[in-house]
Design a protein around this motif. Structure first.
Motif, PDB file in Angstrom:
ATOM      1  N   VAL A  79       0.857  -1.183   0.000  1.00  0.00           N
ATOM      2  CA  VAL A  79       0.000   0.000   0.000  1.00  0.00           C
ATOM      3  C   VAL A  79       0.890   1.227   0.000  1.00  0.00           C
ATOM      4  CG1 VAL A  79      -1.809   1.273   1.200  1.00  0.00           C
ATOM      5  CG2 VAL A  79      -1.769  -1.217   1.326  1.00  0.00           C
ATOM      6  N   ALA A  80       0.544   2.206  -0.848  1.00  0.00           N
ATOM      7  CA  ALA A  80       1.327   3.443  -0.901  1.00  0.00           C
ATOM      8  C   ALA A  80       0.407   4.602  -1.204  1.00  0.00           C
ATOM      9  CB  ALA A  80       2.418   3.353  -1.962  1.00  0.00           C
ATOM     10  N   PHE A  83       2.542   9.546  -4.562  1.00  0.00           N
ATOM     11  CA  PHE A  83       3.992   9.702  -4.683  1.00  0.00           C
ATOM     12  C   PHE A  83       4.749   8.783  -3.723  1.00  0.00           C
ATOM     13  CE2 PHE A  83       2.003  13.858  -5.531  1.00  0.00           C
ATOM     14  CZ  PHE A  83       2.264  13.944  -6.898  1.00  0.00           C
ATOM     15  N   GLY A  84       4.114   7.681  -3.339  1.00  0.00           N
ATOM     16  CA  GLY A  84       4.786   6.707  -2.493  1.00  0.00           C
ATOM     17  C   GLY A  84       4.792   7.029  -1.015  1.00  0.00           C
ATOM     18  N   VAL A  85       4.102   8.099  -0.626  1.00  0.00           N
ATOM     19  CA  VAL A  85       4.070   8.489   0.782  1.00  0.00           C
ATOM     20  C   VAL A  85       3.379   7.400   1.609  1.00  0.00           C
ATOM     21  CG1 VAL A  85       3.197  10.171   2.436  1.00  0.00           C
ATOM     22  CG2 VAL A  85       4.074  10.929   0.217  1.00  0.00           C
ATOM     23  N   GLY A  86       3.962   7.067   2.743  1.00  0.00           N
ATOM     24  CA  GLY A  86       3.357   6.085   3.634  1.00  0.00           C
ATOM     25  C   GLY A  86       3.402   4.669   3.118  1.00  0.00           C
ATOM     26  N   ALA A  87       4.328   4.376   2.204  1.00  0.00           N
ATOM     27  CA  ALA A  87       4.399   3.048   1.608  1.00  0.00           C
ATOM     28  C   ALA A  87       4.720   1.994   2.662  1.00  0.00           C
ATOM     29  CB  ALA A  87       5.456   3.029   0.507  1.00  0.00           C
ATOM     30  N   LEU A  88       4.061   0.850   2.514  1.00  0.00           N
ATOM     31  CA  LEU A  88       4.359  -0.285   3.383  1.00  0.00           C
ATOM     32  C   LEU A  88       4.063  -1.563   2.637  1.00  0.00           C
ATOM     33  CD1 LEU A  88       1.629  -1.850   4.742  1.00  0.00           C
ATOM     34  CD2 LEU A  88       1.379   0.401   5.749  1.00  0.00           C
ATOM     35  N   SER A  89       4.649  -2.649   3.103  1.00  0.00           N
ATOM     36  CA  SER A  89       4.369  -3.965   2.557  1.00  0.00           C
ATOM     37  C   SER A  89       4.112  -4.931   3.697  1.00  0.00           C
ATOM     38  CB  SER A  89       5.528  -4.457   1.678  1.00  0.00           C
ATOM     39  OG  SER A  89       6.679  -4.686   2.468  1.00  0.00           O
ATOM     40  N   ILE A  90       3.231  -5.874   3.431  1.00  0.00           N
ATOM     41  CA  ILE A  90       2.902  -6.914   4.403  1.00  0.00           C
ATOM     42  C   ILE A  90       3.029  -8.238   3.668  1.00  0.00           C
ATOM     43  CG2 ILE A  90       1.154  -7.822   5.977  1.00  0.00           C
ATOM     44  CD1 ILE A  90      -0.093  -5.016   6.006  1.00  0.00           C
ATOM     45  N   VAL A  91       3.961  -9.056   4.101  1.00  0.00           N
ATOM     46  CA  VAL A  91       4.276 -10.294   3.415  1.00  0.00           C
ATOM     47  C   VAL A  91       4.195 -11.442   4.399  1.00  0.00           C
ATOM     48  CG1 VAL A  91       6.016 -11.533   2.061  1.00  0.00           C
ATOM     49  CG2 VAL A  91       5.827  -9.040   1.872  1.00  0.00           C
TER      50      VAL A  91
END
Length: 213
Positions: A79-80, A83-91
């Motif tokens: 989720v981003a 402009f990629g602000v606050g991007a995170l990944s959950i794997v």
């Protein structure tokens, strides 16, 4: 807009169990269509979803969502914001995930609580893999309402109410295009822009629409 709902199909039904009618009762046409549709949806063990999400309230956020679901049950969610602000990944898997963000990374079995605590917003990671397909998640009670085509028009499960406003063709089945997820403290709107990687389907991509409001 969706067609008028045909009524509540199951109350406090354990999702994952079949819908049953008594020996003296017959299924409505929409319930029969749902049984066929549900069987087809439950065979989808992998997909790649690109969507836009926006939420209001104290947990507000807006951005792009990418979900890669793998046949072994593992997933990669990214989720981003603009402009990629606050991007995170959950794997990870439904029982254990690694969350990565600017705040660092952490392995947890409660990613929704972690997001709320660290980032101030959250969304239903546990159920989303199923709800995005238009299915109740297995293992907990659910109340569903069907439309005339046997598609879920509304779903209540795990404290969330989902309303499906639009479906789109995706190979042999239709999949949700626009849906809204709501709890007392937050409402999330999701627009599925692209489905890829479905079993036996290369790509399902609708026409471009204006941004979420």
């Amino acid at each position: 807009m969706r067609l008028a709902w045909s009524g509540v199909v199951a109350a406090s039904l354990l999702a994952g169990c079949a819908l049953f009618k008594g020996p003296q009762m017959s299924q409505t046409p929409s319930e029969s269509l749902w049984q066929e549709r549900r069987a087809a949806l439950e065979r989808i063990d992998r997909f790649a979803l690109q969507a836009r999400v926006a939420s209001n309230g104290s947990l507000g956020m807006k951005g792009d969502l990418r979900w890669q679901q793998n046949p072994d049950g593992s997933f990669d969610l990214r989720v981003a914001g603009p402009f990629g602000v606050g991007a995170l990944s959950i794997v990870g898997t439904p029982s254990l995930v690694e969350v990565r963000s600017r705040e660092g990374s952490q392995v947890t079995n409660e990613p929704e609580a972690w997001l709320r605590r660290k980032l101030g917003w959250t969304f239903p990671i546990a159920g989303l893999r199923y709800w995005a397909l238009g299915l109740p998640a297995p293992g907990s009670p659910a109340v569903i309402e069907l439309d005339a085509e046997g598609e879920i028009a509304a779903l209540e499960q795990d404290g969330w109410r989902l309303e499906y406003d639009e479906y789109q063709p995706a190979g042999p089945v239709s999949l949700p295009r626009r849906l809204q997820l709501a709890k007392p403290e937050v409402t999330i709107k999701l627009v599925a822009d692209r489905w890829d990687g479905l079993p036996g389907v290369d790509t399902a991509q609708p026409a471009t629409e204006p941004p979420l409001q």
